[in-house]
Design an enzyme around this catalytic site. Sequence first.
Site, PDB file in Angstrom:
ATOM      1  N   HIS A  36    -139.342 129.733 -40.149  1.00 29.37           N
ATOM      2  CA  HIS A  36    -140.439 130.650 -40.470  1.00 29.37           C
ATOM      3  C   HIS A  36    -140.464 130.954 -41.961  1.00 29.37           C
ATOM      4  CE1 HIS A  36    -141.128 131.190 -36.205  1.00 29.37           C
ATOM      5  NE2 HIS A  36    -142.179 131.929 -36.499  1.00 29.37           N
ATOM      6  N   LYS A 101    -137.978 136.615 -26.837  1.00 30.72           N
ATOM      7  CA  LYS A 101    -137.488 137.718 -26.014  1.00 30.72           C
ATOM      8  C   LYS A 101    -137.435 138.972 -26.879  1.00 30.72           C
ATOM      9  CE  LYS A 101    -132.543 137.075 -26.800  1.00 30.72           C
ATOM     10  NZ  LYS A 101    -131.238 136.813 -26.232  1.00 30.72           N
TER      11      LYS A 101
END
Length: 175
Positions: A36, A101
């Site tokens: 990222h 999650k």
Amino acid sequence: MKQLFLPLDEETRKSLKAGDAVLLNGEIYTARDAAHKKLHEMLQKGEPLPFDLQDCSIYYVGPTPAKKGQVIGSAGPTTSSRMDPYVPELADHGMRIMIGKGRRSEEVKQAIRRYHMIYFVACGGAGALLSHSIIKREPIAFEELLAEAVTKITVKDFPCFVGIDAQGNDVYDLD
């Protein structure tokens, strides 16, 4: 469970509700923290990305090496909040699905509502089981990052549930 085929169009994304159990089918990109950061740096420099963000799905996973005869090793989700600083920018460039999650920031929820995105939650601790739904794996970029490299995976009946729906409803906040 709802069978879904990626990429999801806006109408389908809007129809999903927080808590819906789904089976995903299609292509997903894997990317964690380091990937990222590299994508962010490339966007800031105006460089072309190694894959098209338009309507893409990104799974926050750093799979273990595949054993002989396997497509991929254990492939459980990592904590999504570490990617939160990058989500609004990636959403501006077309990303529409995230899989991971844990809770997300208010800035991520705002991007989800603005772009009618979906945040799917996969079962943490079930990486070995989830890997059986991954039927193909192709390296895409940043191979020097090893487990955090960007790969394209093809999934069949990948189980997860809607963590945050396109309206911003969050399973972590439901009573």
